[in-house]
Design an enzyme around this catalytic site. Structure first.
Site, PDB file in Angstrom:
ATOM      1  N   GLU A 228       0.807  -1.231   0.000  1.00 18.93           N
ATOM      2  CA  GLU A 228       0.000   0.000   0.000  1.00 18.93           C
ATOM      3  C   GLU A 228       0.837   1.277   0.000  1.00 18.93           C
ATOM      4  O   GLU A 228       0.539   2.221  -0.738  1.00 18.93           O
ATOM      5  CB  GLU A 228      -0.947   0.024   1.211  1.00 18.93           C
ATOM      6  CG  GLU A 228      -2.128  -0.925   1.120  1.00 18.93           C
ATOM      7  CD  GLU A 228      -1.817  -2.323   1.622  1.00 18.93           C
ATOM      8  OE1 GLU A 228      -0.675  -2.542   2.090  1.00 18.93           O
ATOM      9  OE2 GLU A 228      -2.686  -3.202   1.547  1.00 18.93           O
ATOM     10  N   HIS A 297      -9.841  -4.541  11.058  1.00 17.56           N
ATOM     11  CA  HIS A 297     -10.492  -4.389   9.753  1.00 17.56           C
ATOM     12  C   HIS A 297     -11.764  -3.551   9.852  1.00 17.56           C
ATOM     13  O   HIS A 297     -12.588  -3.593   8.945  1.00 17.56           O
ATOM     14  CB  HIS A 297     -10.865  -5.765   9.173  1.00 17.56           C
ATOM     15  CG  HIS A 297      -9.705  -6.508   8.600  1.00 17.56           C
ATOM     16  ND1 HIS A 297      -8.664  -6.975   9.364  1.00 17.56           N
ATOM     17  CD2 HIS A 297      -9.411  -6.875   7.319  1.00 17.56           C
ATOM     18  CE1 HIS A 297      -7.794  -7.609   8.586  1.00 17.56           C
ATOM     19  NE2 HIS A 297      -8.213  -7.551   7.347  1.00 17.56           N
TER      20      HIS A 297
END
Lengths: 495, 329
Positions: A228, A297
């Protein structure tokens, strides 16, 4: 001509120092780079190097002198052919270090051209909301909106006639709306590409990019490694050259690895470049809790990104929001963060099919009109607020529900107009309360709508814990309809 | 160590050009140091003195469409890209005539016109942004190569390896240049880096080479070969430039982590400008030729300093501009 050597500032905080040692003496020849003295600063002992070539004519400050102010002449450097006797050794004031005059008309750049993407702002001061939005009326087109908003002005939102798009609608999921918006924009503009983990051959981890690889090919729909920080920075670099990347994060939780580039590289560069280098980029992905995926998450990042000048942040709820905001984000010349929601991806709504259905960023939508209390929500919480409004109706409370759509810039005007009507407000978000969106809204309402408030604003938010896994605890931690109902009644003094 | 052996003979014109380019950087930086000492430049100011041969040698073999990005020790790169000394110095003094209108400062300057994309204060960012510039060259099929400079310290950042991986996977036209000046701030290479920096691309199949970064011709020839490799479509290339910074990490660094003898030895034995001067007799370049250049450079730098001191500070309205590009309503 002789040159005065001045007591140098050797750190950003140094104002004076001790001349601890002269390395050169009167009569010594020096060239650029030679150490001439040692100075003790507030931090350390530093060497002073000569900048010019010459002969030390006179030492003006004795070795060991303390508290020598920065810019005090400490020695005189003679050029070829001069002698100390030739030189007038009057101390030079710090005036040579004074800053240039501030002028109303900055001198034109004689040296280099600085093409800028926009006109110069000419607005000063900040105005308080007076109900008339500082002389601006609803429906008026406003120049320099960004500057006025940054200065704290409350402006009517950008013009948008949504009803005009209601004639041609199609029922589709939020997922399809997002995909259609990307596809339509990619057909319009070759500079747009989509990048992220599993966006191409896998058709998207959540199938948002379904079919895009087939239509646009591997050049424009790009599977990345799980990396990322790297691909966010790469995309930013490509945007500096004029490409228009859409960067998908499999979830916004993973964008924390990339947040350095989102903030330091994408959001700040235009300002640091004096307007020369824009960054037309979209960062998007599911945000907030899905279902039973645990703390790492499930975070809502709305307040993180909304904190940063130079970013825009939107959070769609319905398919229409998703399509209209995605198109606005892609067309926007600035970095835009789209906070999607995994649970919403599969939900269906009527969505305008017109390719020009672009929702202006900075405009909220009143999803349900009401007169007793204003419920302010974004993303998945808009649905919960609407459910709560139904329940409240059964108890005779008529709630107005505002779907923020944009978090930054926030449509403060629409919130204040609603508060003027209902005099009561509850904010609802999936994030934590501390420094959250609700906290910001409450502060704004207090500052600009104090006289309209009949009760303290209540906030509905996640419990102040990392999101638990167990089903019962997860439900306790996340905002629920009953809590919205409860807090709405509380501000109506009906609890 | 894979130092290039085949180097075309320098010409007298080359020598004069590189002498001039390197001297401009050195004199500019000395002047910046002086203005910093007078309190005219604030904050951080990282000088490039000693490392001049690196950008000079690479810039000499770049094509006009190529792009450059670096970290915070960036004044030399800007001058090498052809950015005007006045605009750079005026940015250092925080004036309206600076490249960023006074809003960026030493570490944050850009010129789209000269294809210089900063000037980044976050260590390692230039690797990723440079990879993105390379991505755009390939996407636009413009034949350009992105030159991504970083220091030896930055070469330990994770994003560098993330980008080496993607650049190699996608055969992006990127030249990674590690300017190894032996210290990541105050931590020596021995204490911060395992293994050899030029081998850091090995795992990704990115060829790397160690180059004498204090020899402008060695730099130029290594860069020429690297550009040839990259432009042939084979993907990225890595050059480790062995160089040395004479000054501290920033102006406020007393540099106690290294000995005076070490600095003195580098200056005496490896100085890129002095080494170039040693070639003069063989090329029949006279002292007068150099003096003319010296005089010219002195004038450019003095004029830049004057400009930077006389220019006004930004208008107060500039506080609010350039946060966002306005969107037409």
């Amino acid at each position: 001509m002789s040159v005065n050597i001045l007591m140098p500032a050797l750190s950003p905080t140094m104002t004076e120092g001790t001349l601890s040692k002269w390395v050169k003496k009167e009569g010594d020849a020096v060239k650029a780079g030679d150490v001439i003295a040692e100075i003790e600063t507030d931090k350390a002992t530093m060497e002073v190097e000569a900048v010019d070539e010459g002969v030390i004519g006179k030492l003006l400050v004795a070795e060991g002198a303390e508290n020598v102010a920065v810019n005090t002449p400490i020695a005189v450097l003679l050029e070829d052919g001069e002698s100390a006797a030739d030189v007038n050794i009057a101390p030079v004031s710090g005036g040579s270090a004074s800053k240039g005059a501030t002028s109303d008309d900055a001198a034109p750049m004689a040296a280099c051209s600085l093409p800028r993407a926009e006109p110069k702002g000419d607005v000063g001061g900040s105005a308080l909301y007076s109900g008339s939005a500082g002389g601006f009326v609803e429906g008026q087109r406003i120049e320099n909106r960004e500057i006025l908003v940054a200065q704290g002005h409350i402006l009517p939102p950008p013009v948008f006639d949504e009803t005009g798009f209601a004639a041609t609608v199609e029922t589709m999921t939020v997922r399809e709306a997002l995909r259609n918006a990307m596809a339509e924009e990619m057909r319009r503009d070759e500079a747009i590409y989509l990048m992220g983990e599993e966006v191409a051959e896998y058709n998207g981890a959540y199938k948002v990019s379904q079919g895009l690889l087939d239509e646009f090919g591997a050049k424009r729909v790009i599977d990345t490694p799980i990396t990322e920080h790297g691909f966010a920075g790469l995309a930013v670099g490509s945007a500096f050259q004029g490409l228009k990347p859409i960067v998908e994060f499999m979830t916004m939780n993973f964008a924390m690895q990339a947040i350095d580039h989102i903030i330091n590289s994408a959001a700040k560069t235009l300002y640091m470049a004096g307007g020369q280098l824009g960054c037309p980029i979209v960062f998007r992905g599911p945000n907030g809790a899905a279902s039973r995926v645990g703390a790492q998450h499930s975070q809502c990042y709305a307040s993180w990104y909304a904190h940063v000048p130079g970013l825009k942040v939107v959070a769609p709820w319905s398919a229409a929001d998703a399509k209209g905001l995605m198109k606005a984000a892609i067309r926007d010349p600035n970095p835009v963060v789209i906070l999607e929601n995994e649970i919403m991806y599969g939900q269906s709504f009527e969505c305008p099919t017109d390719e020009d259905f672009v929702i202006p960023i900075g405009r909220a939508k009143i999803e349900r009109e009401g007169k007793d209390v204003t419920l302010v929500a974004f993303s998945i919480m808009v649905g919960k607020a609407l459910e709560a409004a139904k329940k409240l109706e059964e108890d005779g409370i008529d709630a107005e529900v505002i779907n923020l759509r944009s978090i930054r810039p926030l449509d403060t005007y629409t919130l204040l107009q609603s508060l003027k009507k209902t005099n009561r407000m509850v904010t609802i978000e999936e994030g934590w309360a501390f420094s959250g969106i609700g906290a910001e809204i409450a502060a704004l309402m207090m500052a600009h709508g104090f006289d309209d408030l009949d009760a303290p604003i209540e906030r509905v938010h996640s419990a102040d814990v990392p999101l638990p896994y167990a089903a019962n605890l997860e439900a306790l931690a996340l905002p629920q309809v009953d809590e919205i109902v409860h807090k709405a009644k509380k501000v109506c003094y009906a609890a | 160590m894979a130092v290039s052996n085949s180097r075309p003979e320098p010409t007298a014109e080359d020598i004069k050009t590189y002498y001039r380019d390197m001297l401009l950087i050195r004199r500019f930086e000395e002047k910046a140091g002086q203005l910093y000492g007078m309190g005219l430049i604030g904050g951080f100011c990282h000088l490039y003195i000693g490392q001049e041969a690196v950008v000079t040698g690479i810039q000499a073999v770049q094509e006009p469409q190529d792009t450059v990005v670096t970290a915070y020790r960036d004044h030399g790169h800007m001058l090498a890209c052809g950015m005007d000394a006045k605009g750079v110095m005026a940015e250092l003094t925080g004036r309206s005539t600076g490249y960023s209108r006074g809003k960026g400062g030493s570490m944050h300057m850009f010129s789209r016109e000269k294809k210089f994309f900063g000037g980044h204060g976050i260590v390692g960012a230039s690797a990723s942004i440079g990879t993105g510039l390379g991505f755009a060259h390939k996407y636009n099929e413009d034949g350009g190569v992105a030159v991504a400079y970083m220091g030896d310290g930055a070469s330990n950042q994770g994003q560098f390896y993330e980008c080496l991986n993607m650049a190699a996977l996608w055969k992006l036209p990127v030249l990674y240049v590690i300017e190894n000046n032996k210290y990541g701030m105050g931590t020596s290479q021995e204490r911060h880096a395992a293994g050899q920096l030029y081998k850091r691309g090995d795992g990704y199949g990115v060829p790397g080479e160690q180059v004498d970064g204090m020899d402008v011709f060695a730099v130029r020839e290594a860069a020429r070969q690297a550009f040839d490799y990259i432009r042939s479509g084979k993907g990225p290339y890595l050059l480790e430039m062995s160089t040395y910074r004479y000054r501290g990490h920033s102006m406020s660094d007393p540099a106690k982590y290294r000995s005076k003898e070490e600095v003195q030895k580098e200056k005496e034995e490896r100085d890129p400008i002095e080494r170039l001067k040693a070639l003069l007799p063989a090329y029949k370049i006279s002292d007068d030729d150099l003096k003319a250049i010296d005089k010219d450079i002195k004038q450019i730098v003095n004029e830049a300093a004057e400009f930077a001191m006389e220019s006004p500070e930004p208008h107060v309205d500039e506080l609010w501009t350039d946060v966002l590009i306005p969107v037409k309503e």
